[in-house]
Design an enzyme around this catalytic site. Structure first.
Site, short mmCIF file in Angstrom:
data_model
loop_
_atom_site.label_atom_id
_atom_site.label_comp_id
_atom_site.label_asym_id
_atom_site.label_seq_id
_atom_site.Cartn_x
_atom_site.Cartn_y
_atom_site.Cartn_z
N ARG A 124 -0.71 26.71 41.34
CA ARG A 124 0.21 27.31 40.37
C ARG A 124 0.99 28.45 41.02
O ARG A 124 2.18 28.64 40.76
CB ARG A 124 -0.57 27.82 39.16
CG ARG A 124 -1.25 26.72 38.36
CD ARG A 124 -2.19 27.29 37.32
NE ARG A 124 -2.96 26.24 36.68
CZ ARG A 124 -4.24 26.30 36.37
NH1 ARG A 124 -4.92 27.41 36.63
NH2 ARG A 124 -4.85 25.29 35.79
N ASP A 167 1.49 17.23 36.35
CA ASP A 167 0.06 17.54 36.41
C ASP A 167 -0.67 16.73 35.34
O ASP A 167 -1.20 17.28 34.37
CB ASP A 167 -0.16 19.04 36.20
CG ASP A 167 -1.64 19.43 36.28
OD1 ASP A 167 -2.41 18.70 36.93
OD2 ASP A 167 -2.00 20.46 35.68
N CYS A 212 -5.76 14.34 39.81
CA CYS A 212 -7.07 15.00 39.76
C CYS A 212 -8.22 13.98 39.72
O CYS A 212 -9.34 14.32 39.38
CB CYS A 212 -7.17 15.93 38.56
SG CYS A 212 -6.99 15.12 36.96
#
Length: 403
Positions: free
Chosen positions: A224, A307, A347
């Site tokens: 981030r 994301d 992820c």
């Protein structure tokens, strides 16, 4: 001199030996040739047919992962001193690599800290734990109290440990699901389940009871920050914003405009609260990200952040996940101007890096663009990667310029 072994022996197959030679911490149920009598959750010795010692770990006949290796030192004694030493190593590592971020980080990362099936996150004066293996369940009282003791030594007062044992993984270990504060000796149970954390200079409200996983995703902390450094004077689209973190970092990095999109209205409400708390200007949209990307105008944004949640949690669905990742990345590449920027990640451990890279190359080819690599990153260093344990490497994060 090795101590006398008093643990039941588990004899493993040749196939399992090959992985144990590489120091992988798991032995699967179909890799065991024979065993001496044991009780579930006991510590057993893992050996070859010829008697070669590979390690000791917790056994559980309810789990496909039959043995979780705890130590490969035949002289180890699994007493309070052993676990204190192991916990102290984990804490010292975080203090070293996280520095000022030690008050908000992952303290225990399962296999990477040789606590297979245990996760502990720290949010200032609250710890949040997930116990996903029977072996850890049986010793958690010792581990929890010792963690409090060691953190107190550092001058860090911990008010409570909240258990987020609502994971489906517990059922695979024969454990029940539940959540709530763990009753610690001589400590009152906190009356709250919300707390405020500060990450990269931005404050967030964390709901340890109902937030995803342990309440907040700590693994993207420095990714981030990388986006914040890039975003100045840019028009930024933050896709799958969840609690708003990437968009808020972009806004804090002096972006010209930030739009954050998520299909969850409750996530958007939490993100709005976080924006208000930090007095940051972000536009929020409740929408399906796939549809939003398809319908938005070309060149509307200079930087798009992708994301998404894990599109796959098993090998069986990797192909479908591949197409999902390709669809959103292709759409983003087509909508960005030449010279625009794309931050994209996965992820999922099962979406291995070589697959993710191949997908990005295919998407770029179909979008008729070139990708200029700016940064290739992984999860934050409080989620360490052990090279002999591929399962500890799950987050892939790339920043490109579109050429």
């Amino acid at each position: 001199m090795k101590i006398k072994r008093n643990y039941p022996q588990v004899v493993i197959s040749k196939k399992a030996e090959k992985r144990q030679e590489k120091k992988h911490p798991w032995v699967y149920d179909n890799e065991i040739l024979s065993y001496e009598p044991y009780e579930n959750g006991d510590i057993v010795d893992v050996v070859s047919e010829s008697g070669k010692y590979y390690g000791s770990g917790f056994i559980n006949e309810n789990s496909v992962i039959r043995v979780r290796i705890l130590s490969r030192n035949a002289n180890d004694v699994f007493d309070e001193a052993f676990y204190e030493r192991r916990l102290r190593h984990a804490i010292e590592y975080r203090k070293t690599v996280m520095k000022d971020d030690f008050s908000c980080c992952r303290l225990i990362f399962g296999e990477a800290d040789m606590f297979s099936g245990l996760t502990v996150d720290r949010f200032n004066d609250l710890l949040v734990a997930q116990v996903n293996s029977l072996g850890m369940e049986k010793i958690k009282d010792l581990l929890f109290h010792k963690l409090i003791e060691l953190l107190n030594e550092e001058g860090d007062e911990i008010k409570g440990i909240y258990e987020r044992n609502d994971s489906n993984l517990r059922e695979k270990e024969g454990l029940v699901q539940y959540k709530g504060y763990y009753p610690l000796r001589n400590m009152e149970i906190p009356s709250y389940t919300h707390t405020i954390i500060c990450e990269n200079g931005i404050e967030y409200e964390v709901d340890v009871e109902n937030g995803q996983k342990t309440g907040f995703f700590l693994d993207q902390k420095y990714n981030r920050l990388a986006v914040a450094r890039l975003a100045e004077n840019m028009r930024v689209l933050d896709c799958f914003t969840h609690t708003g973190s990437f968009g808020l970092n972009a806004a804090n990095g002096k972006a010209k405009r930030v739009v954050s999109v998520d299909i969850s209205s409750s996530a958007i409400e939490m993100a709005k609260k976080n924006a208000d708390r930090n007095q940051l200007d972000v536009e929020y949209v409740v929408a399906d990200v796939f549809e939003y990307l398809e319908n938005m105008k070309k060149n509307e944004f200079d930087l798009i952040i992708l994301d998404p949640p894990a599109f796959t949690k098993s090998k069986k669905t990797v192909n479908n996940a591949y197409e999902g990742y390709k669809k959103i990345n292709l759409a983003a590449m087509r909508k960005l101007p030449r010279g625009g920027y794309l931050a994209t990640c996965s992820c999922s451990h099962f979406m291995e890096n070589y697959l993710f890279v191949r997908m990005l190359k295919e998407a770029a080819h179909e979008a008729n663009v070139d990708l200029r690599l700016i940064e290739e990153r992984r999860q934050c260093c409080d989620h360490p990667i052990l090279w002999n344990v591929p399962e500890t490497e799950y987050l892939k994060f790339y920043i490109f310029q579109i050429c």
